[in-house]
Write a protein that holds these residues in place. Structure first.
Motif, PDB file in Angstrom:
ATOM      1  N   LEU A  10       1.043  -1.400  -0.170  1.00 26.79           N
ATOM      2  CA  LEU A  10       0.392  -0.343   0.141  1.00 26.79           C
ATOM      3  C   LEU A  10       0.441   0.977  -0.076  1.00 26.79           C
ATOM      4  CD1 LEU A  10      -2.708  -0.950   2.416  1.00 26.79           C
ATOM      5  CD2 LEU A  10      -2.762  -1.143   0.210  1.00 26.79           C
ATOM      6  N   TRP A  11       2.038   1.244   0.172  1.00 26.85           N
ATOM      7  CA  TRP A  11       3.055   2.499  -0.056  1.00 26.85           C
ATOM      8  C   TRP A  11       2.573   3.396  -0.864  1.00 26.85           C
ATOM      9  CZ3 TRP A  11       6.002   4.396  -4.195  1.00 26.85           C
ATOM     10  CH2 TRP A  11       7.114   3.602  -4.375  1.00 26.85           C
ATOM     11  N   PRO A  12       2.420   2.961  -2.336  1.00 27.66           N
ATOM     12  CA  PRO A  12       1.999   4.360  -3.292  1.00 27.66           C
ATOM     13  C   PRO A  12       0.558   5.154  -2.913  1.00 27.66           C
ATOM     14  CG  PRO A  12       2.542   2.024  -4.479  1.00 27.66           C
ATOM     15  CD  PRO A  12       2.516   1.606  -2.819  1.00 27.66           C
ATOM     16  N   VAL A  13      -0.634   4.232  -2.232  1.00 29.42           N
ATOM     17  CA  VAL A  13      -1.322   5.123  -1.580  1.00 29.42           C
ATOM     18  C   VAL A  13      -0.926   6.140  -0.606  1.00 29.42           C
ATOM     19  CG1 VAL A  13      -3.630   4.251  -0.170  1.00 29.42           C
ATOM     20  CG2 VAL A  13      -3.733   2.757  -2.018  1.00 29.42           C
ATOM     21  N   LEU A  14      -0.641   5.713   0.443  1.00 31.08           N
ATOM     22  CA  LEU A  14       0.503   5.979   1.736  1.00 31.08           C
ATOM     23  C   LEU A  14       0.848   7.075   0.605  1.00 31.08           C
ATOM     24  CD1 LEU A  14       1.396   3.376   3.519  1.00 31.08           C
ATOM     25  CD2 LEU A  14      -0.432   4.668   4.468  1.00 31.08           C
ATOM     26  N   LEU A  15       1.673   7.220   0.425  1.00 30.71           N
ATOM     27  CA  LEU A  15       2.383   8.241  -0.276  1.00 30.71           C
ATOM     28  C   LEU A  15       1.204   9.753  -0.989  1.00 30.71           C
ATOM     29  CD1 LEU A  15       4.660   9.159  -1.410  1.00 30.71           C
ATOM     30  CD2 LEU A  15       5.046   8.476  -3.511  1.00 30.71           C
ATOM     31  N   LEU A  16       0.514   8.481  -1.480  1.00 35.95           N
ATOM     32  CA  LEU A  16      -0.210   9.236  -2.584  1.00 35.95           C
ATOM     33  C   LEU A  16      -1.382  10.252  -1.027  1.00 35.95           C
ATOM     34  CD1 LEU A  16      -2.110  10.943  -5.508  1.00 35.95           C
ATOM     35  CD2 LEU A  16      -3.376   8.941  -5.394  1.00 35.95           C
ATOM     36  N   ILE A  17      -1.233   9.833  -0.345  1.00 35.84           N
ATOM     37  CA  ILE A  17      -2.661   9.994   0.517  1.00 35.84           C
ATOM     38  C   ILE A  17      -1.834  11.266   1.391  1.00 35.84           C
ATOM     39  CG2 ILE A  17      -3.801  10.307   2.484  1.00 35.84           C
ATOM     40  CD1 ILE A  17      -4.379   7.487   1.845  1.00 35.84           C
ATOM     41  N   THR A  18      -0.598  10.886   1.439  1.00 35.90           N
ATOM     42  CA  THR A  18       0.438  12.306   2.283  1.00 35.90           C
ATOM     43  C   THR A  18       1.116  13.402   1.443  1.00 35.90           C
ATOM     44  OG1 THR A  18       1.693  10.010   3.157  1.00 35.90           O
ATOM     45  CG2 THR A  18       3.186  12.155   2.573  1.00 35.90           C
ATOM     46  N   ILE A  19       1.084  12.915   0.377  1.00 34.83           N
ATOM     47  CA  ILE A  19       1.317  14.600  -0.681  1.00 34.83           C
ATOM     48  C   ILE A  19      -0.358  14.930  -1.156  1.00 34.83           C
ATOM     49  CG2 ILE A  19       1.438  15.044  -3.771  1.00 34.83           C
ATOM     50  CD1 ILE A  19       3.200  12.417  -3.669  1.00 34.83           C
TER      51      ILE A  19
ATOM     52  N   LEU B 285      -4.459   4.043   8.019  1.00 34.03           N
ATOM     53  CA  LEU B 285      -3.722   3.444   7.637  1.00 34.03           C
ATOM     54  C   LEU B 285      -2.274   3.329   7.951  1.00 34.03           C
ATOM     55  CD1 LEU B 285      -3.829   3.667   3.132  1.00 34.03           C
ATOM     56  CD2 LEU B 285      -4.497   1.164   5.539  1.00 34.03           C
ATOM     57  N   PRO B 286      -1.727   4.311   8.451  1.00 30.70           N
ATOM     58  CA  PRO B 286      -0.084   4.561   8.907  1.00 30.70           C
ATOM     59  C   PRO B 286      -0.065   4.226  10.718  1.00 30.70           C
ATOM     60  CG  PRO B 286      -1.707   6.521   8.011  1.00 30.70           C
ATOM     61  CD  PRO B 286      -2.554   6.297   7.714  1.00 30.70           C
ATOM     62  N   GLN B 287      -1.271   3.774  10.651  1.00 26.75           N
ATOM     63  CA  GLN B 287      -1.073   2.424  12.111  1.00 26.75           C
ATOM     64  C   GLN B 287      -0.567   1.446  12.200  1.00 26.75           C
ATOM     65  OE1 GLN B 287      -5.235   2.935  14.896  1.00 26.75           O
ATOM     66  NE2 GLN B 287      -5.623   4.754  13.004  1.00 26.75           N
ATOM     67  N   LEU B 288      -0.100   1.354  10.619  1.00 28.06           N
ATOM     68  CA  LEU B 288       0.018   0.225   9.808  1.00 28.06           C
ATOM     69  C   LEU B 288       1.113   0.193  11.206  1.00 28.06           C
ATOM     70  CD1 LEU B 288      -1.159  -0.883   7.188  1.00 28.06           C
ATOM     71  CD2 LEU B 288      -1.253  -2.436   9.460  1.00 28.06           C
ATOM     72  N   ILE B 289       2.297   0.996  11.021  1.00 18.64           N
ATOM     73  CA  ILE B 289       3.734   1.146  11.766  1.00 18.64           C
ATOM     74  C   ILE B 289       3.474   0.818  12.984  1.00 18.64           C
ATOM     75  CG2 ILE B 289       5.276   3.101  12.435  1.00 18.64           C
ATOM     76  CD1 ILE B 289       4.417   3.991   9.560  1.00 18.64           C
TER      77      ILE B 289
END
Length: 183
Positions: free
Chosen positions: A17-26, A89-93
């Motif tokens: 899911l890193w592409p989704v995480l990156l897109l939401i971050t941007i 999603l960041p709670q996966l960390i």
């Protein structure tokens, strides 16, 4: 066994899911200038930990339980993230670090005294807090502390791999509405 499952699912979740995480971050940078939200929450054995989420509220919003906030505090992106549960999603960390589980009682704030008391009476803090659980898929939030503690206790008493998968599947497929905001 569930801790190993937490780790594996969180690891592969972040990996895929890193592409989704990156897109939401941007997009979040353009929305609020600060896409991630860090907040101290009550963890296992009532030890504090820093919860990581995507920011859904204006940067200057007071730190309080979501059910006490007005809908106007959420940004347009934030309302979408909450509705789709992508803000979690960041709670996966947090799960990878062992501070949380994918399934468990949602972590409260330290100022939610009624909820902490109700959970203490049912030994809820012996478990890791979770991203989702029985209360969340049944739309019970922190505005009803005694009911929430009851569902948390029921969930923890019956939590096995079957229920673990059931709660995750129900969350991913949209059961439950997430935290409610006041009109």
């Amino acid at each position: 066994m569930l801790r190993l499952l937490d780790f594996v699912l969180a690891f592969f979740g972040l990996l895929f899911l890193w592409p989704v995480l990156l897109l939401i971050t941007i997009i979040g940078y353009f929305d609020t200038g600060s896409p991630l939200f860090f907040q101290t929450r009550v963890g296992r054995h009532q030890k504090p930990f820093t919860l990581i989420k995507f920011r859904t509220m204006a940067v200057d919003t007071a730190s309080m339980a979501t059910h006490l906030l007005k809908k106007d505090n959420a940004t347009k992106l934030g309302r979408f993230l909450r509705k789709t549960k992508l803000d979690e999603l960041p709670q996966l960390i947090n799960v990878l670090k062992g501070e949380m589980s994918l399934v468990g009682p949602r972590p409260s704030l330290f100022n939610q005294k009624d909820l902490i008391t109700a959970r203490n009476e049912k030994n809820i803090y012996n478990a890791r807090p979770g991203i989702t659980g029985l209360a969340q898929i049944n739309q019970v939030d922190m505005s009803t502390p005694e009911r929430l503690a009851e569902l948390d206790a029921q969930m923890l008493k019956t939590l096995d791999i079957k229920h673990y998968v059931k709660y995750i599947f129900a969350t991913v497929t949209g059961r439950g509405s997430g935290d409610r905001l006041q009109d």
